[in-house]
Design a protein around this motif. Structure first.
Motif, PDB file in Angstrom:
ATOM      1  N   PHE A 259       0.835  -1.198   0.000  1.00  0.00           N
ATOM      2  CA  PHE A 259       0.000   0.000   0.000  1.00  0.00           C
ATOM      3  C   PHE A 259       0.870   1.249   0.000  1.00  0.00           C
ATOM      4  CE2 PHE A 259      -2.399   3.120   2.751  1.00  0.00           C
ATOM      5  CZ  PHE A 259      -3.263   3.533   1.747  1.00  0.00           C
ATOM      6  N   ARG A 260       1.864   1.262   0.848  1.00  0.00           N
ATOM      7  CA  ARG A 260       2.785   2.401   0.935  1.00  0.00           C
ATOM      8  C   ARG A 260       3.495   2.627  -0.400  1.00  0.00           C
ATOM      9  NH1 ARG A 260       8.324   3.485  -0.055  1.00  0.00           N
ATOM     10  NH2 ARG A 260       9.075   5.088   1.400  1.00  0.00           N
ATOM     11  N   ASN A 261       4.031   1.570  -0.980  1.00  0.00           N
ATOM     12  CA  ASN A 261       4.760   1.700  -2.236  1.00  0.00           C
ATOM     13  C   ASN A 261       3.855   2.111  -3.379  1.00  0.00           C
ATOM     14  OD1 ASN A 261       7.104   0.954  -0.927  1.00  0.00           O
ATOM     15  ND2 ASN A 261       7.042  -1.174  -1.608  1.00  0.00           N
ATOM     16  N   TYR A 262       2.620   1.637  -3.363  1.00  0.00           N
ATOM     17  CA  TYR A 262       1.648   1.996  -4.397  1.00  0.00           C
ATOM     18  C   TYR A 262       1.374   3.499  -4.378  1.00  0.00           C
ATOM     19  CZ  TYR A 262      -2.855   2.959  -6.459  1.00  0.00           C
ATOM     20  OH  TYR A 262      -3.868   3.532  -7.180  1.00  0.00           O
ATOM     21  N   VAL A 263       1.123   4.036  -3.191  1.00  0.00           N
ATOM     22  CA  VAL A 263       0.839   5.464  -3.075  1.00  0.00           C
ATOM     23  C   VAL A 263       2.038   6.288  -3.534  1.00  0.00           C
ATOM     24  CG1 VAL A 263       0.345   7.344  -1.469  1.00  0.00           C
ATOM     25  CG2 VAL A 263      -0.862   5.169  -1.235  1.00  0.00           C
ATOM     26  N   VAL A 264       3.223   5.921  -3.068  1.00  0.00           N
ATOM     27  CA  VAL A 264       4.427   6.671  -3.404  1.00  0.00           C
ATOM     28  C   VAL A 264       4.706   6.626  -4.901  1.00  0.00           C
ATOM     29  CG1 VAL A 264       6.931   6.770  -3.106  1.00  0.00           C
ATOM     30  CG2 VAL A 264       5.453   6.404  -1.127  1.00  0.00           C
ATOM     31  N   LYS A 265       4.673   5.436  -5.484  1.00  0.00           N
ATOM     32  CA  LYS A 265       4.995   5.273  -6.894  1.00  0.00           C
ATOM     33  C   LYS A 265       3.947   5.920  -7.794  1.00  0.00           C
ATOM     34  CE  LYS A 265       7.370   3.568 -10.350  1.00  0.00           C
ATOM     35  NZ  LYS A 265       8.766   3.971 -10.614  1.00  0.00           N
ATOM     36  N   SER A 266       2.696   5.707  -7.470  1.00  0.00           N
ATOM     37  CA  SER A 266       1.621   6.143  -8.346  1.00  0.00           C
ATOM     38  C   SER A 266       1.462   7.649  -8.399  1.00  0.00           C
ATOM     39  CB  SER A 266       0.292   5.511  -7.908  1.00  0.00           C
ATOM     40  OG  SER A 266       0.352   4.115  -8.006  1.00  0.00           O
ATOM     41  N   TYR A 267       1.752   8.325  -7.280  1.00  0.00           N
ATOM     42  CA  TYR A 267       1.399   9.732  -7.207  1.00  0.00           C
ATOM     43  C   TYR A 267       2.576  10.697  -7.064  1.00  0.00           C
ATOM     44  CZ  TYR A 267      -3.163   7.671  -6.771  1.00  0.00           C
ATOM     45  OH  TYR A 267      -4.290   6.938  -7.010  1.00  0.00           O
ATOM     46  N   SER A 268       3.787  10.173  -7.012  1.00  0.00           N
ATOM     47  CA  SER A 268       4.927  11.063  -6.809  1.00  0.00           C
ATOM     48  C   SER A 268       5.205  11.955  -8.016  1.00  0.00           C
ATOM     49  CB  SER A 268       6.185  10.252  -6.479  1.00  0.00           C
ATOM     50  OG  SER A 268       6.492   9.347  -7.509  1.00  0.00           O
ATOM     51  N   SER A 269       4.654  11.624  -9.177  1.00  0.00           N
ATOM     52  CA  SER A 269       4.909  12.432 -10.371  1.00  0.00           C
ATOM     53  C   SER A 269       3.809  13.452 -10.655  1.00  0.00           C
ATOM     54  CB  SER A 269       5.055  11.516 -11.592  1.00  0.00           C
ATOM     55  OG  SER A 269       3.844  10.829 -11.847  1.00  0.00           O
ATOM     56  N   ARG A 270       2.757  13.503  -9.860  1.00  0.00           N
ATOM     57  CA  ARG A 270       1.612  14.355 -10.191  1.00  0.00           C
ATOM     58  C   ARG A 270       1.834  15.829  -9.863  1.00  0.00           C
ATOM     59  NH1 ARG A 270      -2.983  11.750 -11.692  1.00  0.00           N
ATOM     60  NH2 ARG A 270      -2.868   9.496 -11.578  1.00  0.00           N
ATOM     61  N   PHE A 271       2.982  16.163  -9.374  1.00  0.00           N
ATOM     62  CA  PHE A 271       3.265  17.572  -9.091  1.00  0.00           C
ATOM     63  C   PHE A 271       3.200  18.425 -10.354  1.00  0.00           C
ATOM     64  CE2 PHE A 271       7.265  15.934 -10.498  1.00  0.00           C
ATOM     65  CZ  PHE A 271       7.918  16.993 -11.109  1.00  0.00           C
ATOM     66  N   THR A 272       3.337  17.818 -11.534  1.00  0.00           N
ATOM     67  CA  THR A 272       3.303  18.575 -12.788  1.00  0.00           C
ATOM     68  C   THR A 272       1.928  19.169 -13.051  1.00  0.00           C
ATOM     69  OG1 THR A 272       2.833  16.526 -13.992  1.00  0.00           O
ATOM     70  CG2 THR A 272       5.132  17.211 -13.848  1.00  0.00           C
ATOM     71  N   ASP A 273       0.899  18.682 -12.353  1.00  0.00           N
ATOM     72  CA  ASP A 273      -0.459  19.185 -12.553  1.00  0.00           C
ATOM     73  C   ASP A 273      -0.743  20.437 -11.738  1.00  0.00           C
ATOM     74  OD1 ASP A 273      -0.998  17.054 -14.233  1.00  0.00           O
ATOM     75  OD2 ASP A 273      -1.732  15.783 -12.609  1.00  0.00           O
ATOM     76  N   TYR A 274       0.200  20.829 -10.909  1.00  0.00           N
ATOM     77  CA  TYR A 274      -0.035  21.988 -10.048  1.00  0.00           C
ATOM     78  C   TYR A 274      -0.187  23.257 -10.884  1.00  0.00           C
ATOM     79  CZ  TYR A 274       0.679  25.594  -6.537  1.00  0.00           C
ATOM     80  OH  TYR A 274       0.530  26.697  -5.740  1.00  0.00           O
ATOM     81  N   ALA A 275      -1.234  24.036 -10.603  1.00  0.00           N
ATOM     82  CA  ALA A 275      -1.536  25.220 -11.407  1.00  0.00           C
ATOM     83  C   ALA A 275      -1.726  26.465 -10.542  1.00  0.00           C
ATOM     84  CB  ALA A 275      -2.785  24.965 -12.252  1.00  0.00           C
ATOM     85  N   GLY A 276      -1.023  26.515  -9.423  1.00  0.00           N
ATOM     86  CA  GLY A 276      -1.061  27.719  -8.608  1.00  0.00           C
ATOM     87  C   GLY A 276      -2.149  27.764  -7.560  1.00  0.00           C
ATOM     88  N   GLU A 277      -2.793  26.638  -7.283  1.00  0.00           N
ATOM     89  CA  GLU A 277      -3.817  26.624  -6.245  1.00  0.00           C
ATOM     90  C   GLU A 277      -3.215  26.992  -4.890  1.00  0.00           C
ATOM     91  OE1 GLU A 277      -4.921  23.539  -9.364  1.00  0.00           O
ATOM     92  OE2 GLU A 277      -3.123  24.093  -8.238  1.00  0.00           O
ATOM     93  N   GLN A 278      -3.994  27.662  -4.065  1.00  0.00           N
ATOM     94  CA  GLN A 278      -3.513  28.089  -2.752  1.00  0.00           C
ATOM     95  C   GLN A 278      -4.395  27.504  -1.650  1.00  0.00           C
ATOM     96  OE1 GLN A 278      -0.694  29.972  -2.121  1.00  0.00           O
ATOM     97  NE2 GLN A 278      -0.297  29.752  -4.313  1.00  0.00           N
ATOM     98  N   LEU A 279      -3.752  26.890  -0.670  1.00  0.00           N
ATOM     99  CA  LEU A 279      -4.484  26.339   0.463  1.00  0.00           C
ATOM    100  C   LEU A 279      -4.491  27.355   1.590  1.00  0.00           C
ATOM    101  CD1 LEU A 279      -5.788  23.500   1.093  1.00  0.00           C
ATOM    102  CD2 LEU A 279      -3.774  23.092   2.504  1.00  0.00           C
TER     103      LEU A 279
END
Length: 203
Positions: free
Chosen positions: A100-120
């Protein structure tokens, strides 16, 4: 198997669990309250996610380390396996946590490219009945789009805070993941090993 809604939820969690440097851990641990903790983490996360000088391999390693540090992986693993946790053998529990840990890390570690300036932005935080459990209320601001409510279920363990769940517009990451995992095992005649194998394949 995994819904688009779940992918969205996990993507927003990236703002929390990535950080530019190991030395910032002490800074996080020193947060005065769970609200400050979440905001400090997300600020540093955005800096990392938009840093083009960091390679994908470095990002994945950093992501994995910070996921382990900032999320209560054992508790989350137990929760998302649902009714099958008690049925699982000791070895299966260990294998599932790792998969489970490896799945989350591998699957989603590259999605930072989708960041479009959202602010929390922090709204407030409150205690649950247990004084060591908190709900941190935030909103994600998007350009020309409605706010997204993001709640963080945070626990305090010894000298640090850890994340137990992320809730987007009332949709719980942990509850959604549990429903999908349990459904998958149900469809495979209660075979926990098939879920573990699937997660390993996706890692």
């Amino acid at each position: 198997m995994f819904s688009k809604r779940l992918v969205l939820v996990i993507f927003f969690s990236f703002f929390f669990i990535s950080s530019p440097a190991k030395q910032s851990f002490n800074y996080f641990l020193a947060a005065d309250d769970p609200g400050s903790y979440v905001m400090e983490m997300t600020k540093n996360a955005i800096d990392t996610l938009t840093n083009k000088s960091i390679t994908q391999t470095e990002k994945e390693e950093q992501f994995g380390e910070l996921f382990d540090t900032n999320f209560d992986v054992p508790s989350i693993s137990r929760f998302v396996l649902g009714k099958y946790w008690k049925q699982a053998s000791k070895d299966q529990k260990k294998e599932f946590r790792t998969a489970f840990r490896n799945y989350v890390v591998k699957s989603y570690s590259s999605r930072f490219t989708d960041y479009a300036g959202e602010q929390l932005k922090l709204v407030n935080y409150e205690n649950e009945k247990n004084p060591k459990l908190f709900i941190v209320h935030t909103v994600l601001e998007r350009k020309d789009a409605p706010l997204i409510k993001v709640d963080w279920r945070v626990g305090k363990k010894k000298d640090k805070y850890v994340v137990l769940d992320i809730i987007i517009e009332g949709i719980s990451l942990a509850v959604t993941q549990r429903a999908e995992f349990v459904s998958f095992i149900d469809q495979n005649e209660g075979n926990i090993n098939k879920l573990i194998s699937l997660l390993n394949e996706k890692s």
